[in-house]
Write a protein that holds these residues in place. Structure first.
Motif, PDB file in Angstrom:
ATOM      1  N   LEU A 127       0.823  -1.213   0.000  1.00 13.19           N
ATOM      2  CA  LEU A 127       0.000   0.000   0.000  1.00 13.19           C
ATOM      3  C   LEU A 127       0.854   1.259   0.000  1.00 13.19           C
ATOM      4  CD1 LEU A 127      -2.985  -0.767   2.391  1.00 13.19           C
ATOM      5  CD2 LEU A 127      -2.977  -0.637  -0.099  1.00 13.19           C
ATOM      6  N   THR A 128       1.946   1.252   0.712  1.00 12.88           N
ATOM      7  CA  THR A 128       2.836   2.414   0.729  1.00 12.88           C
ATOM      8  C   THR A 128       3.386   2.683  -0.658  1.00 12.88           C
ATOM      9  OG1 THR A 128       3.447   1.985   3.014  1.00 12.88           O
ATOM     10  CG2 THR A 128       4.926   3.385   1.746  1.00 12.88           C
ATOM     11  N   GLY A 129       3.751   1.636  -1.369  1.00  9.51           N
ATOM     12  CA  GLY A 129       4.262   1.797  -2.727  1.00  9.51           C
ATOM     13  C   GLY A 129       3.215   2.299  -3.687  1.00  9.51           C
ATOM     14  N   VAL A 130       1.982   1.824  -3.536  1.00 10.63           N
ATOM     15  CA  VAL A 130       0.902   2.223  -4.433  1.00 10.63           C
ATOM     16  C   VAL A 130       0.402   3.619  -4.092  1.00 10.63           C
ATOM     17  CG1 VAL A 130      -1.478   1.724  -5.108  1.00 10.63           C
ATOM     18  CG2 VAL A 130       0.181  -0.119  -4.938  1.00 10.63           C
ATOM     19  N   LEU A 131       0.164   3.880  -2.823  1.00  6.14           N
ATOM     20  CA  LEU A 131      -0.420   5.146  -2.407  1.00  6.14           C
ATOM     21  C   LEU A 131       0.614   6.226  -2.143  1.00  6.14           C
ATOM     22  CD1 LEU A 131      -3.144   3.829   0.041  1.00  6.14           C
ATOM     23  CD2 LEU A 131      -3.398   4.431  -2.366  1.00  6.14           C
ATOM     24  N   GLY A 132       1.872   5.859  -2.027  1.00  9.23           N
ATOM     25  CA  GLY A 132       2.917   6.834  -1.716  1.00  9.23           C
ATOM     26  C   GLY A 132       3.142   7.838  -2.830  1.00  9.23           C
ATOM     27  N   GLU A 133       2.724   7.522  -4.046  1.00  8.68           N
ATOM     28  CA  GLU A 133       2.936   8.423  -5.163  1.00  8.68           C
ATOM     29  C   GLU A 133       1.806   9.428  -5.327  1.00  8.68           C
ATOM     30  OE1 GLU A 133       3.832   6.076  -8.579  1.00  8.68           O
ATOM     31  OE2 GLU A 133       5.370   4.947  -7.517  1.00  8.68           O
ATOM     32  N   THR A 134       0.747   9.314  -4.562  1.00  7.30           N
ATOM     33  CA  THR A 134      -0.342  10.270  -4.629  1.00  7.30           C
ATOM     34  C   THR A 134      -0.156  11.295  -3.521  1.00  7.30           C
ATOM     35  OG1 THR A 134      -1.748   8.954  -3.184  1.00  7.30           O
ATOM     36  CG2 THR A 134      -1.927   8.537  -5.547  1.00  7.30           C
ATOM     37  N   THR A 135      -0.617  12.497  -3.774  1.00 11.13           N
ATOM     38  CA  THR A 135      -0.461  13.550  -2.779  1.00 11.13           C
ATOM     39  C   THR A 135      -1.601  14.546  -2.893  1.00 11.13           C
ATOM     40  OG1 THR A 135       0.972  15.289  -1.934  1.00 11.13           O
ATOM     41  CG2 THR A 135       1.055  14.909  -4.287  1.00 11.13           C
ATOM     42  N   ASP A 136      -1.918  15.181  -1.788  1.00  4.26           N
ATOM     43  CA  ASP A 136      -2.938  16.216  -1.773  1.00  4.26           C
ATOM     44  C   ASP A 136      -2.304  17.595  -1.903  1.00  4.26           C
ATOM     45  OD1 ASP A 136      -4.896  14.334  -1.436  1.00  4.26           O
ATOM     46  OD2 ASP A 136      -4.951  14.519   0.741  1.00  4.26           O
ATOM     47  N   ARG A 137      -0.991  17.656  -2.004  1.00  6.46           N
ATOM     48  CA  ARG A 137      -0.300  18.943  -2.070  1.00  6.46           C
ATOM     49  C   ARG A 137      -0.510  19.585  -3.441  1.00  6.46           C
ATOM     50  NH1 ARG A 137       5.450  19.221   0.275  1.00  6.46           N
ATOM     51  NH2 ARG A 137       4.798  21.368   0.413  1.00  6.46           N
TER      52      ARG A 137
ATOM     53  N   SER B 176       2.023  24.788  -3.060  1.00  2.06           N
ATOM     54  CA  SER B 176       2.516  24.400  -1.740  1.00  2.06           C
ATOM     55  C   SER B 176       3.841  23.641  -1.844  1.00  2.06           C
ATOM     56  CB  SER B 176       1.476  23.577  -0.976  1.00  2.06           C
ATOM     57  OG  SER B 176       1.269  22.326  -1.579  1.00  2.06           O
ATOM     58  N   VAL B 177       4.023  22.897  -2.909  1.00  2.00           N
ATOM     59  CA  VAL B 177       5.309  22.227  -3.140  1.00  2.00           C
ATOM     60  C   VAL B 177       6.355  23.265  -3.541  1.00  2.00           C
ATOM     61  CG1 VAL B 177       6.526  20.565  -4.596  1.00  2.00           C
ATOM     62  CG2 VAL B 177       4.231  20.035  -3.764  1.00  2.00           C
ATOM     63  N   ALA B 178       5.969  24.178  -4.436  1.00  2.00           N
ATOM     64  CA  ALA B 178       6.902  25.196  -4.937  1.00  2.00           C
ATOM     65  C   ALA B 178       7.399  26.109  -3.818  1.00  2.00           C
ATOM     66  CB  ALA B 178       6.249  26.025  -6.041  1.00  2.00           C
ATOM     67  N   ILE B 179       6.535  26.478  -2.876  1.00  2.38           N
ATOM     68  CA  ILE B 179       6.965  27.417  -1.831  1.00  2.38           C
ATOM     69  C   ILE B 179       8.055  26.796  -0.958  1.00  2.38           C
ATOM     70  CG2 ILE B 179       5.268  26.888  -0.024  1.00  2.38           C
ATOM     71  CD1 ILE B 179       5.044  30.002   0.320  1.00  2.38           C
ATOM     72  N   ASP B 180       7.938  25.506  -0.678  1.00  2.00           N
ATOM     73  CA  ASP B 180       8.979  24.840   0.114  1.00  2.00           C
ATOM     74  C   ASP B 180      10.295  24.776  -0.650  1.00  2.00           C
ATOM     75  OD1 ASP B 180       7.195  24.412   2.181  1.00  2.00           O
ATOM     76  OD2 ASP B 180       6.697  22.370   1.545  1.00  2.00           O
ATOM     77  N   ARG B 181      10.226  24.446  -1.931  1.00  2.00           N
ATOM     78  CA  ARG B 181      11.441  24.341  -2.737  1.00  2.00           C
ATOM     79  C   ARG B 181      12.079  25.710  -2.976  1.00  2.00           C
ATOM     80  NH1 ARG B 181       9.525  19.919  -7.252  1.00  2.00           N
ATOM     81  NH2 ARG B 181       9.511  18.121  -5.840  1.00  2.00           N
ATOM     82  N   VAL B 182      11.257  26.713  -3.230  1.00  2.00           N
ATOM     83  CA  VAL B 182      11.778  28.072  -3.447  1.00  2.00           C
ATOM     84  C   VAL B 182      12.466  28.568  -2.178  1.00  2.00           C
ATOM     85  CG1 VAL B 182      11.070  30.486  -3.760  1.00  2.00           C
ATOM     86  CG2 VAL B 182      10.221  28.714  -5.320  1.00  2.00           C
TER      87      VAL B 182
ATOM     88  N   ARG C 298      16.247  27.639  -8.559  1.00  2.00           N
ATOM     89  CA  ARG C 298      16.580  26.691  -9.623  1.00  2.00           C
ATOM     90  C   ARG C 298      15.300  26.341 -10.384  1.00  2.00           C
ATOM     91  NH1 ARG C 298      18.375  23.238  -5.404  1.00  2.00           N
ATOM     92  NH2 ARG C 298      17.157  21.691  -6.504  1.00  2.00           N
ATOM     93  N   ILE C 299      15.391  26.242 -11.676  1.00  2.00           N
ATOM     94  CA  ILE C 299      14.229  25.947 -12.502  1.00  2.00           C
ATOM     95  C   ILE C 299      13.607  24.602 -12.112  1.00  2.00           C
ATOM     96  CG2 ILE C 299      13.453  25.513 -14.873  1.00  2.00           C
ATOM     97  CD1 ILE C 299      13.985  28.464 -14.182  1.00  2.00           C
ATOM     98  N   ASP C 300      14.426  23.634 -11.720  1.00  2.00           N
ATOM     99  CA  ASP C 300      13.872  22.331 -11.344  1.00  2.00           C
ATOM    100  C   ASP C 300      13.142  22.376  -9.999  1.00  2.00           C
ATOM    101  OD1 ASP C 300      16.220  22.599  -9.873  1.00  2.00           O
ATOM    102  OD2 ASP C 300      16.784  20.494 -10.064  1.00  2.00           O
ATOM    103  N   SER C 301      13.181  23.507  -9.297  1.00  2.00           N
ATOM    104  CA  SER C 301      12.420  23.672  -8.059  1.00  2.00           C
ATOM    105  C   SER C 301      10.986  24.106  -8.332  1.00  2.00           C
ATOM    106  CB  SER C 301      13.074  24.723  -7.159  1.00  2.00           C
ATOM    107  OG  SER C 301      14.344  24.302  -6.741  1.00  2.00           O
ATOM    108  N   LEU C 302      10.708  24.491  -9.561  1.00  2.00           N
ATOM    109  CA  LEU C 302       9.397  25.028  -9.926  1.00  2.00           C
ATOM    110  C   LEU C 302       8.549  23.962 -10.612  1.00  2.00           C
ATOM    111  CD1 LEU C 302      10.716  28.407 -11.329  1.00  2.00           C
ATOM    112  CD2 LEU C 302       9.827  27.947  -9.039  1.00  2.00           C
ATOM    113  N   PRO C 303       7.215  24.084 -10.507  1.00  2.00           N
ATOM    114  CA  PRO C 303       6.341  23.120 -11.170  1.00  2.00           C
ATOM    115  C   PRO C 303       6.516  23.189 -12.693  1.00  2.00           C
ATOM    116  CG  PRO C 303       5.082  24.555  -9.705  1.00  2.00           C
ATOM    117  CD  PRO C 303       6.475  25.081  -9.749  1.00  2.00           C
ATOM    118  N   GLU C 304       6.652  22.046 -13.308  1.00  2.00           N
ATOM    119  CA  GLU C 304       6.885  21.978 -14.752  1.00  2.00           C
ATOM    120  C   GLU C 304       5.650  22.446 -15.515  1.00  2.00           C
ATOM    121  OE1 GLU C 304       8.128  18.635 -18.036  1.00  2.00           O
ATOM    122  OE2 GLU C 304       8.578  18.275 -15.936  1.00  2.00           O
ATOM    123  N   GLY C 305       5.893  23.289 -16.520  1.00  2.40           N
ATOM    124  CA  GLY C 305       4.814  23.754 -17.378  1.00  2.40           C
ATOM    125  C   GLY C 305       3.945  24.835 -16.767  1.00  2.40           C
TER     126      GLY C 305
END
Length: 158
Positions: free
Chosen positions: A36-46, A50-56, A81-88
Motif C-alpha cells: 500500500l505504501t508503494g501504491v499510495l505513496g505516489e499520490t499527494t494532496d499537495r 505548496s510544493v513550490a513554496i517549500d522548494r523556493v 533553480r528551474i527544477d524547483s518550480l512546477p513543470e509547465g
C-alpha cells in the motif's frame, strides 16, 4: 485421569504452532502495508504552489534567513533553480516586509513555463484562478537587522 485435568488439555495449542501463526500474520500485514505504501505513496494532496513554496524557500534562504543586505537585487531570480518550480507552470515569487504599517517588496521574480525569467513589474497580472501559497520568513535587511517577512508564491498555467 480426572475430568478436570481432561478439560485443561482442550483448546491449548502447541507453542511452536502458535509462534508460526503469529509470525505468518505479522509477515502478511507487513507485506500488505509495504504494498500500500508503494501504491499510495505516489499520490499527494499537495498543490503545485505548496510544493513550490517549500522548494523556493530552500533555494533563496541562507541558514533559514532571506538575506537582502545592500538591496540584493535579483536574489530570487539568481537563486531559484528551474527544477524547483512546477513543470509547465508560470510562477511569481515575492518576498515582502512591513515597516511602519507599509508593505515593502524586498525582491520578486516571475519564472515562465518556457524557462525565461522576467521582472514582474513589466508583465501583466496573473489570472484569477492562480494558486497562491504564503509563509512567514525572516528577512535580514542589514547586518543584524532581521525582520519578519512573507514569502508569496503564485502558480498558474499559461
Amino acid at each position: 485421569m480426572s475430568r478436570s485435568s481432561a478439560r485443561r488439555g482442550r483448546g491449548q495449542t502447541e507453542p511452536l504452532a502458535a509462534l508460526v501463526a503469529v509470525a505468518t500474520i505479522g509477515l502478511a500485514v507487513g507485506l500488505y502495508g509495504g504494498y500500500l505504501t508503494g501504491v499510495l505513496g505516489e499520490t499527494t494532496d499537495r498543490t503545485p504552489e505548496s510544493v513550490a513554496i517549500d522548494r523556493v524557500w530552500d533555494d533563496v534562504s541562507e541558514n533559514g534567513v532571506f538575506t537582502a543586505i545592500g538591496g540584493n537585487d535579483g536574489a530570487i531570480r539568481n537563486r531559484v533553480r528551474i527544477d524547483s518550480l512546477p513543470e509547465g507552470k508560470t510562477v511569481h515569487v515575492t518576498i515582502t516586509t512591513v515597516d511602519d504599517g507599509e508593505k515593502h517588496v524586498i525582491d520578486h521574480a516571475r519564472f515562465h513555463a518556457d524557462g525565461t525569467v522576467r521582472d514582474p513589474t513589466f508583465v501583466g497580472d496573473p489570472p484569477a484562478d492562480t494558486g497562491v501559497a504564503t509563509r512567514p520568513v525572516p528577512v535580514e535587511l542589514e547586518p543584524g537587522d532581521v525582520r519578519g517577512g512573507t514569502l508569496r508564491v503564485e502558480v498558474w498555467s499559461q
